[in-house]
Write an enzyme that holds these catalytic residues in place. Sequence first.
Site, PDB file in Angstrom:
ATOM      1  N   GLY A   8      20.348 -25.128 -39.628  1.00  0.00           N
ATOM      2  CA  GLY A   8      21.378 -25.573 -38.865  1.00  0.00           C
ATOM      3  C   GLY A   8      22.647 -25.132 -39.506  1.00  0.00           C
ATOM      4  O   GLY A   8      23.643 -24.940 -38.862  1.00  0.00           O
ATOM      5  N   ARG A   9      22.867 -25.031 -40.899  1.00  0.00           N
ATOM      6  CA  ARG A   9      23.999 -24.594 -41.801  1.00  0.00           C
ATOM      7  C   ARG A   9      24.429 -23.313 -40.916  1.00  0.00           C
ATOM      8  O   ARG A   9      25.533 -22.889 -41.140  1.00  0.00           O
ATOM      9  CB  ARG A   9      23.605 -24.527 -43.044  1.00  0.00           C
TER      10      ARG A   9
ATOM     11  N   TYR B 299      30.030 -31.778 -42.255  1.00  0.00           N
ATOM     12  CA  TYR B 299      28.705 -32.187 -41.917  1.00  0.00           C
ATOM     13  C   TYR B 299      27.747 -30.872 -42.212  1.00  0.00           C
ATOM     14  O   TYR B 299      27.918 -29.977 -42.592  1.00  0.00           O
ATOM     15  CB  TYR B 299      28.507 -32.669 -40.506  1.00  0.00           C
ATOM     16  N   GLU B 300      26.322 -31.450 -42.048  1.00  0.00           N
ATOM     17  CA  GLU B 300      25.259 -30.470 -42.465  1.00  0.00           C
ATOM     18  C   GLU B 300      25.453 -30.165 -43.824  1.00  0.00           C
ATOM     19  O   GLU B 300      24.945 -28.914 -44.254  1.00  0.00           O
ATOM     20  CB  GLU B 300      25.278 -29.501 -41.375  1.00  0.00           C
ATOM     21  N   GLY B 301      25.938 -31.047 -44.475  1.00  0.00           N
ATOM     22  CA  GLY B 301      25.983 -30.711 -46.138  1.00  0.00           C
ATOM     23  C   GLY B 301      27.461 -30.393 -46.404  1.00  0.00           C
ATOM     24  O   GLY B 301      28.071 -29.563 -45.945  1.00  0.00           O
TER      25      GLY B 301
END
Length: 380
Positions: free
Chosen positions: A242-243, A362-364
Site C-alpha cells: 500500500g505504501r 497514513y499507511e505508516g
Amino acid sequence: MDFKLTEEHLMIRDAARDFAKSELLPGVIERDEKQEFPKEQIKKMGELGFLGMMVSPEYGGGGMDTVSYVLAMEEISKIDASASVVMSVNNSLVCWGLEKFGNEEQKQKYLTKLATGEALGAFCLSEPEAGSDATSQKTTAIEKDDHYVLNGTKNWITNGGTADYYLVIAQTHPEKKHKGINAFIVEKGWKGFEIGPKEQKLGIRGSDTHSLNFNDVKVPKENRIGEDGFGFKFAMKTLSGGRIGIAAQALGIAAGAYELAREYSKVRKAFGTEIMNHQAIAFKLADMHTSIEAARHLVMKAACDKDNGENYDLSGAMAKLFASQTAMDVTVEAVQVHGGNGYVKEYHVERLMRDAKITQIYEGTSEIQKIVISRSILRD
Ligand SMILES: Cc1cc2nc3c(=O)[nH]c(=O)nc-3n(C[C@H](O)[C@H](O)[C@H](O)COP(=O)(O)OP(=O)(O)OC[C@H]3O[C@@H](n4cnc5c(N)ncnc54)[C@H](O)[C@@H]3O)c2cc1C
C-alpha cells in the site's frame, strides 16, 4: 538498466491523465470545499478498470503490473488526491490483500465485485489507541460456534461510509499478542455494525473518512482471511505494498503542483518580465523538478521490486518517506511561486498543499517509515 516505459505503460499513463483532466478536474474545488465524495467519478473509474488494476482478469481485474498502477496513481493524484486515495485503498490494500491471501470462495464472492468497482472496499486497522502501534488492537473477535463476535471501534477509515466490504483487523487471542490477531471480511449493513460521523479534514476532503463501531457483530467463520492468528501479518504485508501506492499519490501531488507553478511562472509578470526570468523563481522550479524526479525513481524502483518478486519493504518505505516529504516541500514552494494567487482556491495549489500532508501520516507515518528503513539497513 532500462529507464524507458513500454508502449502499454505510456497508454495507461495517458488514459489516466485524460480521465483526470476531463472527469476529475471539473468540480474538484467544489468537492473539496463541501467535503463531497466523488461518487460519479469513482463509478467511472471502476468502469474504466482503475479500481482493480493489478487483479487477475480471472477475478475481473486488469491484470496489470505495479508500474502501471503507480503511473495511473500519479496522474490521478496530480488533479484529485481525494479520488486517488479511494483508488489506492481499493487497489493495493483491499483487492491485493484478498487476491494474495483470501481463499477461492472469498475471491469469487468479494474480489470479483471489488475489482470491477461494483463494490468498494475499506481497510480497517487503526483504532483510537492503536495507530502506529498496530499491535495494540482493542477490537476483539471472539470465536462462538460457527462465527466470531466482533466488538470495538476503528478510527480514520477511508471509504468508511461509502464502502460495501470492510477488511477488519481484530484480536482473538490477547494472550498471544500480535500472533492472536485475525483479519475478517465484514459487510456493510450487518447487525451491530455502525458507521460514525464523517471526519472534518484539512486535506483530501473529498474522501470519506469515518470511525466505525462494532457491537456484537456476527462474522461467519468463512470470512476470516488466512489461518487463525494471521491477521497482523496480513495487515503488515498488505500495508507494505500500500505504501507504494501512497508514495505514488505523494509524487502526483508534488508533480501536479510543480506543473501549475511552472506554467504560472511563464505568464505572471513582475518588474517588467515573466517571473520565470527571476532566478529565485527559476531555481525554485529547478529544485522542485529535481526532487520530483528523485521521488519518481524511488517509486518506480519499489514498483519494479514488487513486479520482479523482490522484497519491497525497504524500497517501498524509502519511496513513501521521500515522496511524501517532496510533496510537502514542492507544494509549499508552488504556493510561493503563485504569490497571493497561491493562497486562494481557484489556483489549485493551496488544495494540493493541504492534501500533501496526509501522505506523511497514513499507511505508516514518516517516523514509522524511518523505523522500517533503519531496521532493514542495520539488520544486514
Ligand atoms: C485521513 C486519514 C485516513 C486514514 N485512513 C485509514 C484507513 O483507511 N485505515 C486505517 O486503518 N487507518 C487509516 N488512517 C489512520 C492512520 O494510518 C494513522 O493515523 C497513522 O497510522 C498514525 O496513527 P495515529 O494517528 O494513532 O498516531 P500515533 O501512532 O499516535 O502517532 C503520533 C506521533 O507519534 C509518532 N510515533 C508513534 N510511535 C513512534 C515511534 N515508535 N517512534 C517514533 N515516533 C513515533 C508518529 O509518527 C506521530 O508523529 C487514516 C488517517 C487519516 C488522518
